[in-house]
Design a protein around this motif. Structure first.
Motif, PDB file in Angstrom:
ATOM      1  N   HIS A  69      22.866  -4.325  11.499  1.00  0.00           N
ATOM      2  CA  HIS A  69      24.205  -3.882  11.842  1.00  0.00           C
ATOM      3  C   HIS A  69      24.569  -2.644  11.023  1.00  0.00           C
ATOM      4  CE1 HIS A  69      24.717  -7.574  14.174  1.00  0.00           C
ATOM      5  NE2 HIS A  69      24.065  -8.155  13.196  1.00  0.00           N
ATOM      6  N   LEU A  70      25.642  -2.007  11.406  1.00  0.00           N
ATOM      7  CA  LEU A  70      26.033  -0.747  10.773  1.00  0.00           C
ATOM      8  C   LEU A  70      26.139  -0.883   9.258  1.00  0.00           C
ATOM      9  CD1 LEU A  70      28.716   0.305  13.377  1.00  0.00           C
ATOM     10  CD2 LEU A  70      26.648   1.619  12.847  1.00  0.00           C
ATOM     11  N   GLY A  71      25.491   0.026   8.537  1.00  0.00           N
ATOM     12  CA  GLY A  71      25.561   0.043   7.082  1.00  0.00           C
ATOM     13  C   GLY A  71      24.656  -0.942   6.382  1.00  0.00           C
ATOM     14  N   ILE A  90      15.350   7.898  14.536  1.00  0.00           N
ATOM     15  CA  ILE A  90      14.584   7.246  13.463  1.00  0.00           C
ATOM     16  C   ILE A  90      14.185   8.349  12.500  1.00  0.00           C
ATOM     17  CG2 ILE A  90      12.539   5.905  12.834  1.00  0.00           C
ATOM     18  CD1 ILE A  90      12.588   4.698  15.657  1.00  0.00           C
ATOM     19  N   ASN A  91      14.712   8.287  11.298  1.00  0.00           N
ATOM     20  CA  ASN A  91      14.491   9.338  10.292  1.00  0.00           C
ATOM     21  C   ASN A  91      14.813  10.727  10.849  1.00  0.00           C
ATOM     22  OD1 ASN A  91      13.825   7.440   8.412  1.00  0.00           O
ATOM     23  ND2 ASN A  91      11.640   7.900   8.345  1.00  0.00           N
ATOM     24  N   GLY A  92      15.929  10.800  11.576  1.00  0.00           N
ATOM     25  CA  GLY A  92      16.419  12.079  12.066  1.00  0.00           C
ATOM     26  C   GLY A  92      15.696  12.636  13.264  1.00  0.00           C
ATOM     27  N   ARG A  93      14.805  11.855  13.876  1.00  0.00           N
ATOM     28  CA  ARG A  93      14.015  12.339  15.004  1.00  0.00           C
ATOM     29  C   ARG A  93      14.245  11.446  16.221  1.00  0.00           C
ATOM     30  NH1 ARG A  93      13.989  15.264  11.304  1.00  0.00           N
ATOM     31  NH2 ARG A  93      12.243  16.335  10.304  1.00  0.00           N
ATOM     32  N   ARG A  98      11.595  -0.086   4.518  1.00  0.00           N
ATOM     33  CA  ARG A  98      13.006  -0.275   4.143  1.00  0.00           C
ATOM     34  C   ARG A  98      13.863   0.303   5.269  1.00  0.00           C
ATOM     35  NH1 ARG A  98      13.639  -0.880  -1.734  1.00  0.00           N
ATOM     36  NH2 ARG A  98      11.615  -0.697  -2.757  1.00  0.00           N
ATOM     37  N   ILE A  99      14.530  -0.585   5.988  1.00  0.00           N
ATOM     38  CA  ILE A  99      15.229  -0.230   7.214  1.00  0.00           C
ATOM     39  C   ILE A  99      16.729  -0.220   6.957  1.00  0.00           C
ATOM     40  CG2 ILE A  99      15.589  -0.856   9.630  1.00  0.00           C
ATOM     41  CD1 ILE A  99      12.915  -2.598   9.225  1.00  0.00           C
ATOM     42  N   THR A 100      17.392   0.888   7.271  1.00  0.00           N
ATOM     43  CA  THR A 100      18.842   1.004   7.091  1.00  0.00           C
ATOM     44  C   THR A 100      19.461   1.582   8.348  1.00  0.00           C
ATOM     45  OG1 THR A 100      18.664   1.333   4.690  1.00  0.00           O
ATOM     46  CG2 THR A 100      20.686   2.080   5.746  1.00  0.00           C
ATOM     47  N   ASN A 101      20.556   0.964   8.798  1.00  0.00           N
ATOM     48  CA  ASN A 101      21.315   1.494   9.925  1.00  0.00           C
ATOM     49  C   ASN A 101      22.373   2.453   9.387  1.00  0.00           C
ATOM     50  OD1 ASN A 101      22.969   2.019  12.131  1.00  0.00           O
ATOM     51  ND2 ASN A 101      22.959  -0.088  12.887  1.00  0.00           N
ATOM     52  N   VAL A 102      22.113   3.751   9.520  1.00  0.00           N
ATOM     53  CA  VAL A 102      23.022   4.790   9.029  1.00  0.00           C
ATOM     54  C   VAL A 102      23.887   5.360  10.152  1.00  0.00           C
ATOM     55  CG1 VAL A 102      21.531   5.447   7.102  1.00  0.00           C
ATOM     56  CG2 VAL A 102      21.272   6.596   9.320  1.00  0.00           C
ATOM     57  N   GLY A 103      23.942   4.647  11.277  1.00  0.00           N
ATOM     58  CA  GLY A 103      24.649   5.153  12.437  1.00  0.00           C
ATOM     59  C   GLY A 103      26.157   5.051  12.330  1.00  0.00           C
ATOM     60  N   LEU A 104      26.814   5.401  13.434  1.00  0.00           N
ATOM     61  CA  LEU A 104      28.272   5.496  13.472  1.00  0.00           C
ATOM     62  C   LEU A 104      28.929   4.378  14.255  1.00  0.00           C
ATOM     63  CD1 LEU A 104      28.562   9.302  14.355  1.00  0.00           C
ATOM     64  CD2 LEU A 104      28.704   8.284  12.077  1.00  0.00           C
ATOM     65  N   ALA A 128       0.826  -1.206   0.000  1.00  0.00           N
ATOM     66  CA  ALA A 128       0.000   0.000   0.000  1.00  0.00           C
ATOM     67  C   ALA A 128       0.860   1.255   0.000  1.00  0.00           C
ATOM     68  CB  ALA A 128      -0.930  -0.007   1.206  1.00  0.00           C
ATOM     69  N   ALA A 129       2.047   1.171   0.603  1.00  0.00           N
ATOM     70  CA  ALA A 129       3.003   2.281   0.601  1.00  0.00           C
ATOM     71  C   ALA A 129       4.380   1.698   0.888  1.00  0.00           C
ATOM     72  CB  ALA A 129       2.636   3.351   1.623  1.00  0.00           C
ATOM     73  N   ASP A 130       5.390   2.485   0.564  1.00  0.00           N
ATOM     74  CA  ASP A 130       6.790   2.055   0.685  1.00  0.00           C
ATOM     75  C   ASP A 130       7.497   3.093   1.554  1.00  0.00           C
ATOM     76  OD1 ASP A 130       9.450   1.265   0.267  1.00  0.00           O
ATOM     77  OD2 ASP A 130       9.062   0.697  -1.820  1.00  0.00           O
ATOM     78  N   TYR A 131       7.855   2.711   2.781  1.00  0.00           N
ATOM     79  CA  TYR A 131       8.419   3.654   3.746  1.00  0.00           C
ATOM     80  C   TYR A 131       9.920   3.417   3.943  1.00  0.00           C
ATOM     81  CZ  TYR A 131       3.680   4.942   5.249  1.00  0.00           C
ATOM     82  OH  TYR A 131       2.389   5.402   5.295  1.00  0.00           O
ATOM     83  N   THR A 132      10.687   4.499   3.997  1.00  0.00           N
ATOM     84  CA  THR A 132      12.101   4.442   4.344  1.00  0.00           C
ATOM     85  C   THR A 132      12.257   4.698   5.837  1.00  0.00           C
ATOM     86  OG1 THR A 132      12.898   5.112   2.168  1.00  0.00           O
ATOM     87  CG2 THR A 132      14.331   5.583   4.041  1.00  0.00           C
ATOM     88  N   VAL A 133      13.045   3.842   6.501  1.00  0.00           N
ATOM     89  CA  VAL A 133      13.272   3.950   7.945  1.00  0.00           C
ATOM     90  C   VAL A 133      14.782   3.987   8.172  1.00  0.00           C
ATOM     91  CG1 VAL A 133      12.737   3.006  10.224  1.00  0.00           C
ATOM     92  CG2 VAL A 133      11.200   2.546   8.290  1.00  0.00           C
TER      93      VAL A 133
END
Length: 545
Positions: A258-260, A197-200, A218-224, A161-166
């Motif tokens: 995990h990271l990345g 989560i999405n900058g919040r 769509r879940i991505t670990n963009v952390g450090l 129904a929708a495609d969300y980026t997380v």
């Protein structure tokens, strides 16, 4: 998005390719983006910080494309220091000049711009972009990339129904310039201040769903610094895609990221109408921190009753078993109509084994990290550009061994040679007490095995040579190993790095030079006509035509 003569002419000019050769590839659409990169005030954890914004946004804009689309991204650098973007997971086929890391691409000077020419060639899936220099990633500048299948290629699940980026990740309240100074001074960054989560921060982002409908997240670990676990209160996740590979559709109540790394899950809004919590928490850390977003039903009667769902904390075996349960869907189509499993990766003889051991070290009184005892330092000229112009003295192939030396660590510009069309086994060996996360630019690879203890040739007896997942970032557990198979089918200079960003910044990376004596454009594109030239390449011409 634009088609037609104007788009073809732009691409022909920027790449410096003859117009006829571009017209041959002109069937694929072009998507044009203009991005202004600037500093701006952000408050992700309630404290004012200097963030890096793209078109005023934190995180940056979403890129949506379809397999084989050409992406033309014009980046204007309005920061007060050089800047580069890299594109995690996009393979830059035959074109490592566009990879956007220090070893391939000259930085965009302050007040200048550079136009990236990318193509999602034979790719589908979930990816992201990020700033690659000067610890800028700690200030933002990252965003999601989704590459959809072409309309006639079957996808192994109905359209959501929708495609969300997380975009999930840990975060420091300290400005990136201060974090960078700490690392340059030999000091540790310490534990992150929170998670986003999405900058919040806590309950700062909401995803709205309609009852009875199914959604893709769509879940991505963009952390450090930390591995994370995600779960949806009262709901299960059905895993469907990992970094460009359709997977067996296994249900999970929580998922380690995990990271990345990137994952796609389907979630059906099949619970009573409330607001449910999406919980993200740290993994393998002495102190556990968490954050939440809101899964809001359109017919919500308020906050869902009951406690927040708990998740795993320090359990390594739990994570290892989950990782082993993620399998390739052999019958599903990938970017092409033929089934993914038609490529029998486990039946191809390997031509070489590369063993990579990470380590922490003190060099010249400062904290550094190394691979096979070499702690990488960037050269004064991007390695790919120096290679193209045959500039001597910038790097030497073979400055890093293809197996651990177990000697004292030292500083060096680290380049490993490899032959085009080889088929390599790479073993990541981790004798430290923290999880490692490794990424290889330019490639996807098959994860064939992971286990505790030391790797030996006998470890191959437990390899999965049938349906191991193909991906571009893989974890290595503490005092353990992970093995991958990778076809060297992409000529170029490719960054192999830790996704733990302080470790990457302090030397846990190197470049894999996949080389062929051929000068055919079938094997590698020439340097882009608009390429920036710096260091010892400054003043040269990119192309004679």
């Amino acid at each position: 998005m634009a088609r037609g003569g104007s788009a073809v002419a732009v691409l022909s000019f920027l790449l410096g390719l003859p117009l006829l050769s571009v017209l041959v590839a002109g069937e694929d659409p072009y998507r044009f983006f203009t991005w202004n990169v600037s500093y701006g005030d952000i408050y992700p954890l309630g404290v004012k910080q200097q963030g890096i914004l793209i078109n005023g946004q934190f995180p940056g804009p979403q890129i949506e494309a379809v397999t084989n689309d050409n992406l033309v991204v014009n980046v204007f650098n309005k920061l007060n220091e050089p800047f580069l973007l890299s594109w995690s997971g996009l393979q830059q086929r035959r074109n490592s000049f566009e990879d956007g890391v220090a070893g391939t691409t000259c930085p965009i000077p302050p007040g200048a711009n550079f136009t990236y020419i990318l193509q999602a060639k034979d790719q589908i899936g979930t990816y992201f972009y990020f700033p690659s220099l000067a610890f800028h990633k700690a200030a933002g500048g990252f965003g999601g990339i989704r590459v959809l299948s072409r309309p006639r290629i079957p996808v192994p699940f109905p359209p959501p129904a929708a495609d969300y980026t997380v975009l999930i990740g840990d975060w420091y309240k300290t400005n990136h310039t201060d974090l960078r100074y700490m690392l340059d001074s030999g000091k540790a960054l310490g534990f992150p201040d929170g998670l986003l989560i999405n900058g919040r921060g806590w309950n700062g982002y909401t995803f709205t769903v309609q009852p009875g409908m199914t959604y893709r997240f769509r879940i991505t670990n963009v952390g450090l610094a930390t591995s994370l676990n995600i779960r949806f209160q009262g709901h299960t996740m059905k895993l469907v895609e990992v970094e460009g590979s359709h997977t067996m559709q296994t249900a999970y109540s929580s998922l380690d990221v995990h990271l990345g790394q990137s994952y796609s899950v389907l979630l059906t809004a099949d619970q009573p109408g409330f607001d449910y919590s999406i919980v993200v928490s740290t993994r393998f850390t002495t102190k556990i921190i968490s954050t939440t977003a809101v899964l809001h039903y359109a017919n919500s009667a308020g906050k869902a009753p009951g406690p927040l769902p708990g998740g795993p904390t320090t359990q390594i075996d739990w994570s290892l078993n989950q990782a082993r349960s993620i399998r390739w869907n052999l019958t599903a189509s990938g970017p092409r109509p033929n089934p993914q499993g038609s490529y029998h990766y486990g039946q191809v003889p390997t031509t070489k084994t590369i063993r990579l051991a990470n380590s922490a070290a003190t060099i010249n009184g400062k904290q550094r990290y190394a691979v096979n005892s070499v702690s990488h330092v960037n050269a004064d000229t991007p390695l790919k550009i120096a290679d193209y112009y045959k500039i001597p003295g910038v790097f030497s192939v073979g400055t890093i061994s293809d197996s651990p030396t177990y000697g004292g660590a030292y500083l060096r510009t680290s380049v490993m040679g490899a032959d085009y069309r080889g088929y390599v086994e790479i073993v990541f060996e981790n004798s430290e007490n923290e999880v490692q996360s490794w990424h290889i630019d330019g490639y996807a690879f098959w994860v064939v095995g992971m286990n505790g203890g030391k790797w030996s040739p006998a470890s191959r007896q437990i390899y999965n040579l049938r349906d191991g997942v193909s991906r571009y970032t893989v974890q290595v557990y503490p005092n353990a190993w992970t093995a991958i198979y990778m076809p060297l089918d992409n000529v170029g200079m490719w960054n192999v790095r830790s996704e733990t960003w302080a470790r990457q910044y302090l030397g846990q990376q190197f470049y894999l030079r996949v080389w062929t004596p051929s000068t055919s454009w079938r094997d590698e594109f020439p340097i882009p006509k608009n390429a920036l030239l710096c260091g010892r390449a400054a003043g040269r011409r990119t192309r004679p035509f």
